[in-house]
Design a protein around this motif. Structure first.
Motif, PDB file in Angstrom:
ATOM      1  N   VAL A 162       0.834  -1.200   0.000  1.00  0.00           N
ATOM      2  CA  VAL A 162       0.000   0.000   0.000  1.00  0.00           C
ATOM      3  C   VAL A 162       0.867   1.247   0.000  1.00  0.00           C
ATOM      4  O   VAL A 162       1.772   1.389   0.835  1.00  0.00           O
ATOM      5  CB  VAL A 162      -0.934   0.009   1.233  1.00  0.00           C
ATOM      6  N   ALA A 163       0.594   2.152  -0.916  1.00  0.00           N
ATOM      7  CA  ALA A 163       1.230   3.474  -0.919  1.00  0.00           C
ATOM      8  C   ALA A 163       0.227   4.484  -0.380  1.00  0.00           C
ATOM      9  O   ALA A 163      -0.904   4.571  -0.883  1.00  0.00           O
ATOM     10  CB  ALA A 163       1.678   3.863  -2.315  1.00  0.00           C
ATOM     11  N   VAL A 164       0.609   5.219   0.653  1.00  0.00           N
ATOM     12  CA  VAL A 164      -0.235   6.261   1.232  1.00  0.00           C
ATOM     13  C   VAL A 164       0.351   7.604   0.842  1.00  0.00           C
ATOM     14  O   VAL A 164       1.524   7.892   1.146  1.00  0.00           O
ATOM     15  CB  VAL A 164      -0.329   6.131   2.762  1.00  0.00           C
ATOM     16  N   ILE A 165      -0.440   8.428   0.173  1.00  0.00           N
ATOM     17  CA  ILE A 165       0.027   9.734  -0.298  1.00  0.00           C
ATOM     18  C   ILE A 165      -0.543  10.809   0.610  1.00  0.00           C
ATOM     19  O   ILE A 165      -1.763  10.889   0.796  1.00  0.00           O
ATOM     20  CB  ILE A 165      -0.413   9.999  -1.750  1.00  0.00           C
ATOM     21  N   GLY A 166       0.307  11.661   1.179  1.00  0.00           N
ATOM     22  CA  GLY A 166      -0.173  12.755   2.009  1.00  0.00           C
ATOM     23  C   GLY A 166       0.549  12.827   3.334  1.00  0.00           C
ATOM     24  O   GLY A 166       1.289  11.900   3.723  1.00  0.00           O
ATOM     25  N   SER A 167       0.314  13.926   4.063  1.00  0.00           N
ATOM     26  CA  SER A 167       1.029  14.159   5.320  1.00  0.00           C
ATOM     27  C   SER A 167       0.100  14.579   6.453  1.00  0.00           C
ATOM     28  O   SER A 167       0.579  14.920   7.532  1.00  0.00           O
ATOM     29  CB  SER A 167       2.076  15.266   5.115  1.00  0.00           C
ATOM     30  N   SER A 168      -1.208  14.531   6.219  1.00  0.00           N
ATOM     31  CA  SER A 168      -2.157  15.017   7.224  1.00  0.00           C
ATOM     32  C   SER A 168      -2.695  13.856   8.055  1.00  0.00           C
ATOM     33  O   SER A 168      -2.249  12.714   7.963  1.00  0.00           O
ATOM     34  CB  SER A 168      -3.300  15.753   6.543  1.00  0.00           C
ATOM     35  N   ASN A 180       9.693  14.980   0.836  1.00  0.00           N
ATOM     36  CA  ASN A 180      10.100  15.813  -0.312  1.00  0.00           C
ATOM     37  C   ASN A 180      10.020  15.019  -1.620  1.00  0.00           C
ATOM     38  O   ASN A 180      10.880  15.161  -2.501  1.00  0.00           O
ATOM     39  CB  ASN A 180      11.517  16.355  -0.114  1.00  0.00           C
ATOM     40  N   SER A 181       8.997  14.189  -1.719  1.00  0.00           N
ATOM     41  CA  SER A 181       8.831  13.308  -2.877  1.00  0.00           C
ATOM     42  C   SER A 181       7.463  13.526  -3.503  1.00  0.00           C
ATOM     43  O   SER A 181       6.527  13.987  -2.843  1.00  0.00           O
ATOM     44  CB  SER A 181       8.996  11.847  -2.458  1.00  0.00           C
ATOM     45  N   GLU A 182       7.365  13.160  -4.784  1.00  0.00           N
ATOM     46  CA  GLU A 182       6.133  13.433  -5.514  1.00  0.00           C
ATOM     47  C   GLU A 182       5.825  12.305  -6.491  1.00  0.00           C
ATOM     48  O   GLU A 182       6.709  11.824  -7.205  1.00  0.00           O
ATOM     49  CB  GLU A 182       6.278  14.758  -6.267  1.00  0.00           C
ATOM     50  N   VAL A 183       4.555  11.882  -6.503  1.00  0.00           N
ATOM     51  CA  VAL A 183       4.125  10.812  -7.398  1.00  0.00           C
ATOM     52  C   VAL A 183       4.192  11.301  -8.840  1.00  0.00           C
ATOM     53  O   VAL A 183       3.750  12.410  -9.161  1.00  0.00           O
ATOM     54  CB  VAL A 183       2.693  10.350  -7.056  1.00  0.00           C
ATOM     55  N   VAL A 184       4.732  10.451  -9.710  1.00  0.00           N
ATOM     56  CA  VAL A 184       4.856  10.767 -11.129  1.00  0.00           C
ATOM     57  C   VAL A 184       3.846   9.980 -11.955  1.00  0.00           C
ATOM     58  O   VAL A 184       3.217  10.513 -12.867  1.00  0.00           O
ATOM     59  CB  VAL A 184       6.288  10.473 -11.626  1.00  0.00           C
ATOM     60  N   GLU A 185       3.679   8.691 -11.617  1.00  0.00           N
ATOM     61  CA  GLU A 185       2.781   7.836 -12.398  1.00  0.00           C
ATOM     62  C   GLU A 185       2.378   6.628 -11.556  1.00  0.00           C
ATOM     63  O   GLU A 185       3.129   6.179 -10.680  1.00  0.00           O
ATOM     64  CB  GLU A 185       3.478   7.373 -13.689  1.00  0.00           C
ATOM     65  N   ILE A 186       1.183   6.128 -11.834  1.00  0.00           N
ATOM     66  CA  ILE A 186       0.692   4.918 -11.173  1.00  0.00           C
ATOM     67  C   ILE A 186       0.356   3.902 -12.261  1.00  0.00           C
ATOM     68  O   ILE A 186      -0.326   4.225 -13.236  1.00  0.00           O
ATOM     69  CB  ILE A 186      -0.557   5.220 -10.325  1.00  0.00           C
ATOM     70  N   THR A 187       0.868   2.688 -12.097  1.00  0.00           N
ATOM     71  CA  THR A 187       0.568   1.622 -13.054  1.00  0.00           C
ATOM     72  C   THR A 187      -0.212   0.523 -12.341  1.00  0.00           C
ATOM     73  O   THR A 187      -0.450   0.589 -11.128  1.00  0.00           O
ATOM     74  CB  THR A 187       1.856   1.035 -13.656  1.00  0.00           C
ATOM     75  N   GLU A 188      -0.582  -0.505 -13.076  1.00  0.00           N
ATOM     76  CA  GLU A 188      -1.355  -1.603 -12.498  1.00  0.00           C
ATOM     77  C   GLU A 188      -0.612  -2.282 -11.349  1.00  0.00           C
ATOM     78  O   GLU A 188      -1.226  -2.710 -10.370  1.00  0.00           O
ATOM     79  CB  GLU A 188      -1.683  -2.651 -13.573  1.00  0.00           C
ATOM     80  N   ASN A 189       0.698  -2.363 -11.443  1.00  0.00           N
ATOM     81  CA  ASN A 189       1.472  -3.139 -10.469  1.00  0.00           C
ATOM     82  C   ASN A 189       2.537  -2.339  -9.731  1.00  0.00           C
ATOM     83  O   ASN A 189       3.307  -2.910  -8.955  1.00  0.00           O
ATOM     84  CB  ASN A 189       2.155  -4.326 -11.169  1.00  0.00           C
ATOM     85  N   ILE A 197      14.140   9.164  -9.953  1.00  0.00           N
ATOM     86  CA  ILE A 197      12.886   8.463 -10.197  1.00  0.00           C
ATOM     87  C   ILE A 197      12.969   7.056  -9.611  1.00  0.00           C
ATOM     88  O   ILE A 197      13.905   6.304  -9.911  1.00  0.00           O
ATOM     89  CB  ILE A 197      12.574   8.388 -11.702  1.00  0.00           C
ATOM     90  N   GLN A 198      12.016   6.723  -8.765  1.00  0.00           N
ATOM     91  CA  GLN A 198      11.956   5.397  -8.169  1.00  0.00           C
ATOM     92  C   GLN A 198      10.641   4.722  -8.555  1.00  0.00           C
ATOM     93  O   GLN A 198       9.611   5.384  -8.687  1.00  0.00           O
ATOM     94  CB  GLN A 198      12.053   5.467  -6.650  1.00  0.00           C
ATOM     95  N   GLU A 199      10.686   3.403  -8.698  1.00  0.00           N
ATOM     96  CA  GLU A 199       9.498   2.617  -8.974  1.00  0.00           C
ATOM     97  C   GLU A 199       9.453   1.448  -8.002  1.00  0.00           C
ATOM     98  O   GLU A 199      10.426   0.708  -7.875  1.00  0.00           O
ATOM     99  CB  GLU A 199       9.484   2.111 -10.417  1.00  0.00           C
ATOM    100  N   ILE A 200       8.330   1.313  -7.278  1.00  0.00           N
ATOM    101  CA  ILE A 200       8.188   0.217  -6.324  1.00  0.00           C
ATOM    102  C   ILE A 200       6.907  -0.552  -6.623  1.00  0.00           C
ATOM    103  O   ILE A 200       5.951  -0.016  -7.177  1.00  0.00           O
ATOM    104  CB  ILE A 200       8.178   0.721  -4.866  1.00  0.00           C
ATOM    105  N   GLU A 201       6.896  -1.824  -6.242  1.00  0.00           N
ATOM    106  CA  GLU A 201       5.702  -2.644  -6.428  1.00  0.00           C
ATOM    107  C   GLU A 201       4.561  -2.097  -5.585  1.00  0.00           C
ATOM    108  O   GLU A 201       4.778  -1.588  -4.480  1.00  0.00           O
ATOM    109  CB  GLU A 201       5.989  -4.093  -6.043  1.00  0.00           C
ATOM    110  N   ASN A 202       3.354  -2.221  -6.121  1.00  0.00           N
ATOM    111  CA  ASN A 202       2.216  -1.618  -5.426  1.00  0.00           C
ATOM    112  C   ASN A 202       0.911  -2.306  -5.807  1.00  0.00           C
ATOM    113  O   ASN A 202       0.672  -2.623  -6.956  1.00  0.00           O
ATOM    114  CB  ASN A 202       2.135  -0.122  -5.778  1.00  0.00           C
ATOM    115  N   ASP A 203       0.069  -2.521  -4.776  1.00  0.00           N
ATOM    116  CA  ASP A 203      -1.258  -3.104  -4.993  1.00  0.00           C
ATOM    117  C   ASP A 203      -2.375  -2.067  -4.876  1.00  0.00           C
ATOM    118  O   ASP A 203      -3.359  -2.122  -5.614  1.00  0.00           O
ATOM    119  CB  ASP A 203      -1.518  -4.227  -3.977  1.00  0.00           C
TER     120      ASP A 203
END
Length: 319
Positions: free
Chosen positions: A157-163, A215-224, A235-241
């Motif tokens: 799981v990727a959680v985006i945000g700081s609140s 200090n990071s920002e999402v660039v793209e989301i793919t199926e996996n 640029i980093q890419e990690i596995e994601n569900d």
């Protein structure tokens, strides 16, 4: 029938406006597109308020809570009980589509048309997600609303945000077995994060139970996977569900503009008189968090309860 007041939005502040109108013998109607306090209903199931129960009270009706900080369920019981016991005049599951004004207001909804001398917009900000506007954001695995952690057990799981919403989602899903990575645009968590929760998330990151990229920002989301730019510009890419995009929410600016309300500055702050809450459209008022424009942390239940009395006092003084 021509109502003295039509209130758009059946949240805590909308209910408070109705109670104030009732106290002053003004005819009123609340129009709500969902259930009573619909935004609270859509909050995470185990959400705890920052404010104590006395700060969430309306119309001096006691809010009795078993804990120092009440949760979602207690708040739903409190506000819906008020609406029921005070027999408030409220139409539910009816969306307001348009407001126009000649001598009086015409309020057009998904079910009917109504007329009123005054209109109060108390619609909050929880209905429109603040989008990241990145490729893949429309994939089914990307969620802008979080309810509970159980669907994410043993998932990446990727959680985006700081609140608060991001921190709660990260901690809850981690404790149900998710592999959690937080991606945060800023160099620290929001100052609004609940003080009793902040040490928990900081310690989970420190022990590397939860990965965090500041200090990071999402660039793209793919199926996996999810692709982001880290603090070094790499640029980093990690596995994601799943992606839980807890990037905040916005008022319906288009609705405000179409109603004739002027929006000002980069935060699109709606114009209103700070002493009466009346907008640039005579007899059209704002109440609650909708007043803050993009700055949705400016107003909340605790400090906007007073809006109801300010508005109704102004309407009574005109009469």
């Amino acid at each position: 029938m021509i109502f003295d007041i039509i209130i758009i939005g059946g949240g805590p502040i909308g209910l408070n406006c109705a109670l104030e109108a009732k106290k002053n013998d003004l005819s009123y109607l609340i129009i709500e597109k969902g259930t009573i306090v619909n935004s609270l209903y859509n909050y995470p199931l185990y959400m705890t308020f920052f404010s104590s129960s006395d700060k969430l009270e309306i119309a001096e009706i006691p809010f009795i809570s078993t804990a120092p900080k009440p949760g979602r369920r207690e708040a739903l019981e409190y506000y819906q009980t008020i609406a029921r016991q005070r027999n408030l005049n409220i139409n539910l599951y009816e969306e307001v589509l348009k407001i126009t004004k000649n001598e009086i207001f015409l309020v057009e909804t998904s079910k009917n048309n109504y007329h009123a001398k005054n209109v109060i917009i108390a619609t909050g900000f929880y209905d429109i997600p603040n989008l990241m506007n990145v490729k893949g954001e429309n994939l089914p695995k990307v969620l802008h609303y979080y309810k509970e952690p159980y669907p994410f057990a043993k998932q990446k799981v990727a959680v985006i945000g700081s609140s608060n919403s991001a921190v709660d989602a990260a901690l809850e899903t981690y404790r149900k077995g998710a592999e959690v990575t937080m991606i945060i645009r800023h160099n620290e968590f929001s100052k609004s994060v609940k003080y009793w929760v902040k040490p928990d998330i900081e310690n989970r990151i420190k022990e590397k139970s939860i990965a965090a990229h500041f200090n990071s920002e999402v660039v793209e989301i793919t199926e996996n996977s999810i692709i982001f730019k880290d603090e070094n510009g790499k640029i980093q890419e990690i596995e994601n569900d799943f992606v839980l995009a807890m990037t905040g929410y916005l008022p319906n600016f288009k609705f405000l503009q179409n109603s004739g309300i002027e929006l000002q500055g980069d935060c699109l702050n709606p114009f209103y008189n700070q002493e009466t809450m009346e907008t640039n459209v005579p007899n059209l008022y704002l109440a609650g968090v909708v007043c803050g424009g993009k700055d949705t942390h400016l107003w909340f239940i605790e400090n906007s309860r007073i809006h109801a009395e300010m508005i109704v006092n102004n309407i009574v003084s005109k009469n």
